[in-house]
Scaffold this active site. Sequence first.
Site, PDB file in Angstrom:
ATOM      1  N   SER A 148       8.720   3.994   4.121  1.00 19.33           N
ATOM      2  CA  SER A 148       8.131   5.153   4.773  1.00 19.33           C
ATOM      3  C   SER A 148       9.226   6.092   5.276  1.00 19.33           C
ATOM      4  CB  SER A 148       7.188   4.690   5.884  1.00 19.33           C
ATOM      5  OG  SER A 148       6.370   5.735   6.334  1.00 19.33           O
ATOM      6  N   ASP A 224      -2.880   3.722   0.180  1.00 26.26           N
ATOM      7  CA  ASP A 224      -2.105   4.100   1.361  1.00 26.26           C
ATOM      8  C   ASP A 224      -2.771   5.298   2.040  1.00 26.26           C
ATOM      9  OD1 ASP A 224      -0.091   5.169   3.109  1.00 26.26           O
ATOM     10  OD2 ASP A 224       1.449   4.184   1.902  1.00 26.26           O
ATOM     11  N   HIS A 257      -0.186   0.717   3.201  1.00 30.67           N
ATOM     12  CA  HIS A 257       1.116   1.095   3.747  1.00 30.67           C
ATOM     13  C   HIS A 257       1.764  -0.039   4.545  1.00 30.67           C
ATOM     14  CE1 HIS A 257       3.849   4.464   4.549  1.00 30.67           C
ATOM     15  NE2 HIS A 257       3.950   4.084   5.820  1.00 30.67           N
TER      16      HIS A 257
END
Length: 279
Positions: A148, A224, A257
Amino acid sequence: MLEIARQKCFDGDQLRFQHTSTALNCSMRFSLYLPPQAQHTPVPVLFWLSGLTCTDENFVQKAGAQAYAAQHGVAIIAPDTSPRGEGVPDDPEKSWDFGLGASFYLDATTQPWQQHYQMQTYVCEELPALLAQHFPMLLPRYSIFGHSMGGHGAITLGLKNPQLFTSISAFSPICAPMRCPWGEKAFEHYLGDDETQWQTYDTCWLVENGAVKTPLLIDQGCDDDFLEEQLQPQLLQHSCAQHNHPLTLNMREGYDHSYFFIASFIRNHIAYHAGYLAP
Protein backbone atom coordinates in the site's frame (compact mmCIF):
# COMPACT_ATOMS: atom_id res chain seq x y z
CA MET A 1 21.20 0.59 19.58
CA LEU A 2 19.10 -1.16 22.20
CA GLU A 3 17.76 -4.66 21.57
CA ILE A 4 14.21 -4.73 22.94
CA ALA A 5 12.95 -8.11 21.71
CA ARG A 6 14.31 -11.44 20.46
CA GLN A 7 12.43 -14.59 19.47
CA LYS A 8 13.81 -17.71 17.83
CA CYS A 9 11.97 -18.35 14.56
CA PHE A 10 12.66 -21.04 11.92
CA ASP A 11 16.15 -21.46 13.44
CA GLY A 12 16.84 -17.76 12.91
CA ASP A 13 16.15 -14.76 15.12
CA GLN A 14 13.31 -12.24 14.98
CA LEU A 15 14.75 -9.11 16.57
CA ARG A 16 13.52 -5.64 17.47
CA PHE A 17 15.71 -2.61 18.13
CA GLN A 18 15.38 0.95 19.33
CA HIS A 19 17.84 3.66 18.34
CA THR A 20 18.21 7.41 18.07
CA SER A 21 17.73 8.46 14.45
CA THR A 22 19.79 11.37 13.19
CA ALA A 23 17.70 11.67 10.02
CA LEU A 24 14.35 11.73 11.84
CA ASN A 25 15.49 13.56 14.98
CA CYS A 26 13.72 11.13 17.30
CA SER A 27 13.87 7.65 18.77
CA MET A 28 12.92 4.92 16.28
CA ARG A 29 12.22 1.21 16.31
CA PHE A 30 12.74 -1.38 13.61
CA SER A 31 12.30 -5.14 13.34
CA LEU A 32 14.89 -7.43 11.78
CA TYR A 33 14.73 -11.10 10.90
CA LEU A 34 18.12 -12.79 10.69
CA PRO A 35 17.92 -16.22 9.00
CA PRO A 36 19.93 -19.14 10.40
CA GLN A 37 22.57 -18.67 7.68
CA ALA A 38 23.56 -15.37 9.33
CA GLN A 39 25.10 -17.36 12.19
CA HIS A 40 27.85 -18.50 9.81
CA THR A 41 28.07 -16.05 6.88
CA PRO A 42 26.91 -12.60 5.79
CA VAL A 43 23.44 -12.57 4.21
CA PRO A 44 21.66 -10.22 1.76
CA VAL A 45 18.95 -7.86 3.00
CA LEU A 46 15.36 -7.33 1.94
CA PHE A 47 13.70 -4.08 3.06
CA TRP A 48 9.96 -4.21 3.81
CA LEU A 49 7.93 -0.97 3.96
CA SER A 50 4.52 -1.22 5.62
CA GLY A 51 1.36 0.74 4.89
CA LEU A 52 -0.80 3.37 6.54
CA THR A 53 -1.36 3.00 10.32
CA CYS A 54 1.18 0.15 10.62
CA THR A 55 4.32 -0.03 12.75
CA ASP A 56 7.41 -2.17 12.32
CA GLU A 57 5.58 -5.11 13.94
CA ASN A 58 2.60 -5.73 11.61
CA PHE A 59 4.58 -7.45 8.88
CA VAL A 60 6.69 -9.66 11.13
CA GLN A 61 3.64 -10.87 13.05
CA LYS A 62 1.15 -11.35 10.19
CA ALA A 63 2.88 -12.01 6.85
CA GLY A 64 4.48 -15.39 7.60
CA ALA A 65 7.65 -14.29 5.85
CA GLN A 66 10.24 -15.81 8.18
CA ALA A 67 9.91 -19.37 6.88
CA TYR A 68 10.74 -18.27 3.34
CA ALA A 69 13.45 -15.86 4.44
CA ALA A 70 15.07 -18.77 6.30
CA GLN A 71 14.71 -21.01 3.25
CA HIS A 72 16.44 -18.51 0.96
CA GLY A 73 18.92 -17.14 3.49
CA VAL A 74 17.85 -13.49 3.37
CA ALA A 75 17.43 -11.01 6.20
CA ILE A 76 14.32 -8.81 6.30
CA ILE A 77 14.32 -5.38 7.92
CA ALA A 78 10.99 -3.68 8.64
CA PRO A 79 11.29 -0.05 9.73
CA ASP A 80 8.47 1.89 11.34
CA THR A 81 6.20 3.82 8.99
CA SER A 82 6.97 7.30 10.34
CA PRO A 83 8.90 9.18 13.00
CA ARG A 84 7.40 8.84 16.48
CA GLY A 85 7.51 10.42 19.90
CA GLU A 86 6.94 13.62 21.81
CA GLY A 87 7.38 16.65 19.60
CA VAL A 88 6.79 14.78 16.33
CA PRO A 89 3.82 16.50 14.61
CA ASP A 90 0.68 14.60 13.69
CA ASP A 91 -2.38 15.38 11.60
CA PRO A 92 -4.25 18.11 13.54
CA GLU A 93 -7.50 16.37 12.57
CA LYS A 94 -6.15 13.02 13.87
CA SER A 95 -6.90 11.28 10.58
CA TRP A 96 -5.30 7.89 10.03
CA ASP A 97 -4.12 8.65 6.47
CA PHE A 98 -1.65 11.41 7.33
CA GLY A 99 0.97 12.20 9.97
CA LEU A 100 2.01 9.50 12.44
CA GLY A 101 2.06 6.13 10.69
CA ALA A 102 1.68 7.83 7.30
CA SER A 103 5.04 9.26 6.23
CA PHE A 104 4.76 8.25 2.54
CA TYR A 105 8.51 7.55 2.74
CA LEU A 106 9.51 11.00 1.52
CA ASP A 107 11.69 13.83 2.78
CA ALA A 108 9.35 16.64 3.85
CA THR A 109 10.26 20.19 2.88
CA THR A 110 7.56 22.22 4.71
CA GLN A 111 6.95 23.13 8.34
CA PRO A 112 6.25 21.63 10.81
CA TRP A 113 7.05 18.35 9.06
CA GLN A 114 10.57 19.02 7.81
CA GLN A 115 12.33 18.57 11.15
CA HIS A 116 11.27 14.92 11.56
CA TYR A 117 9.67 13.52 8.39
CA GLN A 118 12.82 12.55 6.48
CA MET A 119 11.93 8.93 5.79
CA GLN A 120 13.58 8.72 2.37
CA THR A 121 16.93 9.58 3.97
CA TYR A 122 16.24 7.23 6.87
CA VAL A 123 15.48 4.21 4.68
CA CYS A 124 18.09 4.80 1.98
CA GLU A 125 20.99 6.14 4.04
CA GLU A 126 20.72 5.77 7.80
CA LEU A 127 19.37 2.21 8.02
CA PRO A 128 21.80 0.72 5.46
CA ALA A 129 24.67 2.29 7.41
CA LEU A 130 23.36 0.81 10.68
CA LEU A 131 22.99 -2.62 9.12
CA ALA A 132 26.50 -2.54 7.72
CA GLN A 133 27.92 -1.52 11.09
CA HIS A 134 26.11 -3.95 13.39
CA PHE A 135 25.01 -7.08 11.50
CA PRO A 136 26.47 -9.82 9.25
CA MET A 137 25.16 -8.38 5.99
CA LEU A 138 26.28 -9.24 2.47
CA LEU A 139 26.81 -5.75 1.09
CA PRO A 140 25.69 -4.09 -1.04
CA ARG A 141 22.99 -6.73 -1.65
CA TYR A 142 19.67 -5.03 -0.94
CA SER A 143 16.18 -5.38 -2.40
CA ILE A 144 12.95 -3.63 -1.42
CA PHE A 145 9.23 -4.42 -1.27
CA GLY A 146 6.17 -3.17 0.59
CA HIS A 147 2.40 -2.84 0.87
CA SER A 148 0.00 0.00 0.00
CA MET A 149 1.73 3.23 1.11
CA GLY A 150 4.78 1.04 1.64
CA GLY A 151 4.39 -0.38 -1.85
CA HIS A 152 4.49 3.20 -3.13
CA GLY A 153 7.60 3.77 -1.02
CA ALA A 154 9.30 0.59 -2.20
CA ILE A 155 8.80 1.35 -5.89
CA THR A 156 9.73 5.02 -5.74
CA LEU A 157 12.77 4.53 -3.51
CA GLY A 158 13.82 1.52 -5.54
CA LEU A 159 13.61 3.37 -8.85
CA LYS A 160 15.45 6.40 -7.45
CA ASN A 161 18.22 4.32 -5.87
CA PRO A 162 19.18 1.56 -8.34
CA GLN A 163 22.71 1.52 -6.92
CA LEU A 164 21.21 0.45 -3.59
CA PHE A 165 18.22 -1.75 -4.43
CA THR A 166 18.72 -4.67 -6.80
CA SER A 167 15.04 -5.60 -7.19
CA ILE A 168 11.60 -4.14 -6.41
CA SER A 169 8.16 -5.58 -5.72
CA ALA A 170 4.92 -4.49 -4.06
CA PHE A 171 1.55 -5.60 -2.77
CA SER A 172 -1.36 -3.24 -3.55
CA PRO A 173 0.82 -0.15 -4.04
CA ILE A 174 -0.44 3.41 -4.37
CA CYS A 175 0.66 3.69 -7.99
CA ALA A 176 -0.11 7.34 -8.81
CA PRO A 177 -0.18 9.33 -5.53
CA MET A 178 -0.34 12.65 -7.41
CA ARG A 179 -3.76 11.52 -8.66
CA CYS A 180 -5.40 10.00 -5.57
CA PRO A 181 -6.81 11.49 -2.34
CA TRP A 182 -4.27 9.86 -0.01
CA GLY A 183 -1.31 11.07 -2.03
CA GLU A 184 -2.64 14.54 -2.77
CA LYS A 185 -3.27 15.21 0.92
CA ALA A 186 0.15 13.94 2.00
CA PHE A 187 2.11 15.69 -0.73
CA GLU A 188 0.39 19.04 -0.20
CA HIS A 189 1.22 18.99 3.52
CA TYR A 190 4.71 17.48 3.36
CA LEU A 191 5.94 19.11 0.14
CA GLY A 192 3.81 22.23 -0.38
CA ASP A 193 1.55 23.47 -3.18
CA ASP A 194 4.09 23.27 -6.02
CA GLU A 195 3.21 19.99 -7.74
CA THR A 196 6.55 19.87 -9.54
CA GLN A 197 8.01 19.02 -6.13
CA TRP A 198 5.72 16.00 -5.94
CA GLN A 199 6.85 14.35 -9.15
CA THR A 200 9.84 12.31 -7.94
CA TYR A 201 7.60 10.63 -5.36
CA ASP A 202 5.10 9.45 -7.99
CA THR A 203 5.73 6.03 -9.52
CA CYS A 204 4.06 6.81 -12.84
CA TRP A 205 6.11 9.99 -13.24
CA LEU A 206 9.33 8.13 -12.47
CA VAL A 207 8.53 5.46 -15.04
CA GLU A 208 7.66 8.09 -17.65
CA ASN A 209 10.66 10.35 -17.01
CA GLY A 210 13.45 8.18 -15.62
CA ALA A 211 16.15 6.10 -17.25
CA VAL A 212 16.07 3.32 -14.64
CA LYS A 213 14.32 0.17 -15.89
CA THR A 214 14.37 -2.07 -12.81
CA PRO A 215 11.59 -4.64 -13.38
CA LEU A 216 8.53 -4.30 -11.15
CA LEU A 217 6.56 -7.21 -9.63
CA ILE A 218 3.13 -6.25 -8.26
CA ASP A 219 0.35 -8.32 -6.74
CA GLN A 220 -3.05 -6.65 -6.42
CA GLY A 221 -6.29 -8.04 -5.00
CA CYS A 222 -9.34 -7.58 -7.21
CA ASP A 223 -11.64 -7.22 -4.16
CA ASP A 224 -9.53 -4.47 -2.62
CA ASP A 225 -11.79 -1.67 -1.33
CA PHE A 226 -9.14 0.92 -2.24
CA LEU A 227 -8.45 -0.36 -5.74
CA GLU A 228 -10.25 2.20 -7.91
CA GLU A 229 -9.92 5.43 -5.91
CA GLN A 230 -6.53 5.14 -4.21
CA LEU A 231 -4.34 2.45 -5.82
CA GLN A 232 -5.04 2.70 -9.57
CA PRO A 233 -2.65 0.04 -10.93
CA GLN A 234 -4.06 0.60 -14.43
CA LEU A 235 -2.30 3.98 -14.53
CA LEU A 236 1.06 2.37 -13.78
CA GLN A 237 0.34 -0.41 -16.27
CA HIS A 238 -0.28 2.22 -18.96
CA SER A 239 2.89 4.16 -18.09
CA CYS A 240 5.02 1.01 -18.16
CA ALA A 241 3.57 -0.07 -21.52
CA GLN A 242 4.18 3.37 -23.05
CA HIS A 243 7.77 3.56 -21.83
CA ASN A 244 8.88 -0.08 -22.14
CA HIS A 245 9.33 -0.54 -18.41
CA PRO A 246 9.22 -4.23 -17.36
CA LEU A 247 6.13 -4.88 -15.23
CA THR A 248 4.50 -8.05 -13.96
CA LEU A 249 1.06 -7.15 -12.58
CA ASN A 250 -0.86 -10.04 -11.03
CA MET A 251 -4.52 -9.24 -10.44
CA ARG A 252 -5.66 -11.77 -7.82
CA GLU A 253 -9.35 -12.64 -7.90
CA GLY A 254 -11.14 -12.64 -4.54
CA TYR A 255 -8.31 -11.06 -2.53
CA ASP A 256 -8.58 -7.81 -0.57
CA HIS A 257 -6.13 -5.31 0.97
CA SER A 258 -5.35 -7.27 4.13
CA TYR A 259 -2.39 -9.22 5.45
CA PHE A 260 -4.29 -12.40 4.55
CA PHE A 261 -3.60 -11.38 0.96
CA ILE A 262 0.05 -10.65 1.66
CA ALA A 263 0.52 -13.96 3.49
CA SER A 264 -0.95 -15.81 0.50
CA PHE A 265 1.75 -14.60 -1.90
CA ILE A 266 4.70 -13.58 0.27
CA ARG A 267 6.54 -16.77 -0.70
CA ASN A 268 6.54 -15.68 -4.36
CA HIS A 269 7.97 -12.27 -3.56
CA ILE A 270 10.76 -13.51 -1.33
CA ALA A 271 11.77 -16.11 -3.92
CA TYR A 272 11.70 -13.38 -6.59
CA HIS A 273 14.06 -11.17 -4.63
CA ALA A 274 16.30 -14.07 -3.59
CA GLY A 275 16.98 -14.68 -7.27
CA TYR A 276 18.39 -11.17 -7.59
CA LEU A 277 20.16 -11.16 -4.24
CA ALA A 278 22.08 -14.42 -4.71
CA PRO A 279 25.84 -13.70 -4.69
